[in-house]
Write a protein that holds these residues in place. Structure first.
Motif, PDB file in Angstrom:
ATOM      1  N   VAL A   1      -9.231   1.030 -20.757  1.00  0.00           N
ATOM      2  CA  VAL A   1      -9.837   2.343 -19.816  1.00  0.00           C
ATOM      3  C   VAL A   1     -10.129   1.984 -19.060  1.00  0.00           C
ATOM      4  O   VAL A   1     -11.577   1.359 -19.008  1.00  0.00           O
ATOM      5  CB  VAL A   1     -11.416   2.840 -22.071  1.00  0.00           C
ATOM      6  CG1 VAL A   1     -11.451   4.099 -20.886  1.00  0.00           C
ATOM      7  CG2 VAL A   1      -9.797   3.286 -22.762  1.00  0.00           C
ATOM      8  N   ARG A   2     -10.567   2.834 -18.149  1.00  0.00           N
ATOM      9  CA  ARG A   2     -11.504   2.854 -16.931  1.00  0.00           C
ATOM     10  C   ARG A   2     -12.671   4.036 -17.212  1.00  0.00           C
ATOM     11  O   ARG A   2     -11.962   4.387 -17.465  1.00  0.00           O
ATOM     12  CB  ARG A   2     -10.688   3.262 -15.605  1.00  0.00           C
ATOM     13  CG  ARG A   2     -11.120   3.454 -13.987  1.00  0.00           C
ATOM     14  CD  ARG A   2     -12.013   2.665 -13.251  1.00  0.00           C
ATOM     15  NE  ARG A   2     -12.148   2.411 -12.225  1.00  0.00           N
ATOM     16  CZ  ARG A   2     -12.719   1.573 -11.725  1.00  0.00           C
ATOM     17  NH1 ARG A   2     -12.596   0.690 -11.999  1.00  0.00           N
ATOM     18  NH2 ARG A   2     -13.193   2.410  -9.874  1.00  0.00           N
ATOM     19  N   ILE A   3     -13.755   3.366 -17.416  1.00  0.00           N
ATOM     20  CA  ILE A   3     -14.709   4.193 -17.323  1.00  0.00           C
ATOM     21  C   ILE A   3     -15.293   4.602 -16.446  1.00  0.00           C
ATOM     22  O   ILE A   3     -15.600   4.467 -15.347  1.00  0.00           O
ATOM     23  CB  ILE A   3     -15.840   3.722 -17.469  1.00  0.00           C
ATOM     24  CG1 ILE A   3     -15.997   2.413 -19.814  1.00  0.00           C
ATOM     25  CG2 ILE A   3     -17.176   4.226 -17.900  1.00  0.00           C
ATOM     26  CD1 ILE A   3     -15.117   3.388 -20.574  1.00  0.00           C
ATOM     27  N   ARG A   4     -15.395   6.032 -16.321  1.00  0.00           N
ATOM     28  CA  ARG A   4     -15.473   6.975 -15.554  1.00  0.00           C
ATOM     29  C   ARG A   4     -16.954   7.585 -15.093  1.00  0.00           C
ATOM     30  O   ARG A   4     -17.902   8.356 -13.924  1.00  0.00           O
ATOM     31  CB  ARG A   4     -14.406   8.586 -14.866  1.00  0.00           C
ATOM     32  CG  ARG A   4     -13.293   8.136 -15.283  1.00  0.00           C
ATOM     33  CD  ARG A   4     -12.911   7.630 -13.853  1.00  0.00           C
ATOM     34  NE  ARG A   4     -13.932   8.336 -12.764  1.00  0.00           N
ATOM     35  CZ  ARG A   4     -13.152   9.239 -12.360  1.00  0.00           C
ATOM     36  NH1 ARG A   4     -11.718   9.655 -12.944  1.00  0.00           N
ATOM     37  NH2 ARG A   4     -13.446  10.607 -11.381  1.00  0.00           N
ATOM     38  N   ALA A   5     -17.349   7.664 -16.880  1.00  0.00           N
ATOM     39  CA  ALA A   5     -18.830   8.001 -16.678  1.00  0.00           C
ATOM     40  C   ALA A   5     -19.630   7.428 -18.021  1.00  0.00           C
ATOM     41  O   ALA A   5     -18.729   7.761 -18.848  1.00  0.00           O
ATOM     42  CB  ALA A   5     -19.725   9.984 -17.481  1.00  0.00           C
ATOM     43  N   THR A   6     -20.694   6.918 -18.248  1.00  0.00           N
ATOM     44  CA  THR A   6     -21.436   6.510 -19.688  1.00  0.00           C
ATOM     45  C   THR A   6     -22.977   6.658 -19.377  1.00  0.00           C
ATOM     46  O   THR A   6     -23.494   6.942 -18.533  1.00  0.00           O
ATOM     47  CB  THR A   6     -20.478   4.881 -19.494  1.00  0.00           C
ATOM     48  OG1 THR A   6     -22.099   4.533 -20.690  1.00  0.00           O
ATOM     49  CG2 THR A   6     -21.344   4.217 -18.136  1.00  0.00           C
ATOM     50  N   GLY A   7     -23.038   6.926 -20.457  1.00  0.00           N
ATOM     51  CA  GLY A   7     -24.753   7.774 -20.795  1.00  0.00           C
ATOM     52  C   GLY A   7     -25.557   6.159 -20.762  1.00  0.00           C
ATOM     53  O   GLY A   7     -25.005   4.619 -21.493  1.00  0.00           O
ATOM     54  N   VAL A   8     -26.636   6.205 -20.554  1.00  0.00           N
ATOM     55  CA  VAL A   8     -27.715   5.622 -21.145  1.00  0.00           C
ATOM     56  C   VAL A   8     -28.912   5.997 -22.281  1.00  0.00           C
ATOM     57  O   VAL A   8     -29.609   6.513 -21.993  1.00  0.00           O
ATOM     58  CB  VAL A   8     -28.990   5.393 -19.474  1.00  0.00           C
ATOM     59  CG1 VAL A   8     -30.157   4.460 -20.223  1.00  0.00           C
ATOM     60  CG2 VAL A   8     -27.917   4.834 -18.667  1.00  0.00           C
TER      61      VAL A   8
END
Length: 361
Positions: A32-39
């Motif tokens: 998977v190419r990550i496009r958004a990820t939370g902190v």
């Protein structure tokens, strides 16, 4: 590729580097190419050692992106599909899965501690947090760890559904099964706590008290569905004023600590449900007496990952958002780049931000 690496528990700063590589995609894997990820606070808990992970580790578990490669046995997703990362993939064959509790499946979670999906510095192995590592530009996960989502959903909203929203809303819908017309208290107004507030509202609770020491969070809690908001030192007054001293039908703890669990306990009426949502430390003991456990008649419920079957709940929560029933945009406090991650972690320690979202280029 770029990613953020934790070398040792307690490190002040993550090692943001650009030489990470991935293990090959296996027959049942998805890249998977990550496009958004939370902190998320759980990431902070790995840094502090509250949540143990093998080291070195690429942090991040709340993410969404695009499938770029699948193994030969994968039929659930195809390259180009938009997916939400599931950090507790279900095997569907263990006793927990067969009992209808896929969120308790440990089959793939155990692999997290033995299967290093990343390499850096010419071949040194590194692990992915909870088998994910979404603070990297790409990840490889079992096919069950990539759940297809509506491509019209913005990636940053999809990322929130990957952990905080499912954990919070699911605690109200799946674990507590909040009844229409009931009263609810929620301890902690971070991203998870505010998701509990929204879940309780969706369930039809008529009274929702948000409890947080930071008054700056009260306004948003009221906007998202709380009917009242107080600091913990005003809780006794609120219980007396709002419930006539009886207490609330449900008390949710969304912080992860014995003190806040006790706050939720004290807010809950006799015979009510106390739902533990926050992830706490293994040595943080809750001071409840055997007498009170029996004679107050309260039920203590654990809500891991919102008691969710994510294959059902990820798309369901996305539909609630699209229908205007969940207001997830309001949970995002800022959008940042991977280069800003260390500053975001510092900010998270203050308790002020809700969800800082890393947008990958």
């Amino acid at each position: 590729m770029r990613g953020a690496l934790l070398h040792a528990v307690g490190d002040d700063r993550l090692d943001i580097r650009d030489d990470l590589t991935l293990a090959p995609v296996g027959p049942a894997d998805v890249r998977v190419r990550i496009r958004a990820t939370g902190v998320c606070h759980s990431d902070l808990s790995v840094i502090s050692g509250v949540l143990p992970m093998p080291l070195p580790v690429v942090l991040g578990h709340e993410g969404a992106g695009v499938v770029v490669e699948t193994g030969e046995r994968v039929t659930s997703v195809s390259p180009g599909d938009h997916v939400v990362v599931n950090w507790t993939p279900a095997c569907d064959t263990c006793s927990n899965c067969l009992a209808g509790q896929p969120f308790l499946c440990m089959t793939y979670m155990k692999d997290t501690f033995v299967n290093a999906r990343f390499r850096y510095d010419g071949g040194t192995p590194a692990y992915g947090m909870a088998g994910c590592g979404t603070w990297a530009e790409e990840i490889v996960v079992p096919w069950q760890g990539a759940v297809r989502i509506d491509p019209e959903l913005p990636f940053e909203i999809a990322a929130l559904i990957g952990c905080g929203v499912t954990t919070g809303v699911g605690a109200a819908l799946n674990t507590a099964r909040v009844r229409p017309g009931s009263t609810v208290a929620v301890v902690g107004c971070g991203g998870v706590g505010l998701s509990v507030v929204q879940g309780a509202r969706v369930c039809g609770a008529t009274t929702i008290l948000a409890i947080d020491p930071l008054e700056s969070k009260h306004e948003l809690a009221l906007k998202l569905g709380a009917t009242h908001a107080v600091t913990p030192d005003r809780l006794s007054d609120a219980v007396r004023t709002i419930t006539g001293g009886r207490g609330f039908d449900y008390g949710f703890e969304a912080v992860g600590g014995s003190a806040t669990i006790m706050t939720a306990w004290k807010a809950t009426r006799r015979g009510g449900d106390v739902i533990v949502v926050g992830a706490g430390a293994s040595d943080d003991l809750v001071p409840l007496s055997a007498f009170n456990l029996l004679f107050e008649g309260k039920n203590i419920l654990s809500s891991l990952y919102g008691g969710a079957d994510v294959r059902r709940d990820f798309p369901f929560l996305a539909e609630l958002h699209k229908a205007g029933k969940l207001h997830l945009e309001g949970l995002i406090s800022s959008r940042i780049s991977l280069a800003d991650l260390n500053e975001a972690i510092t900010a998270l320690k203050t308790g002020e931000p809700l969800r800082q979202i890393i947008l990958m280029d």
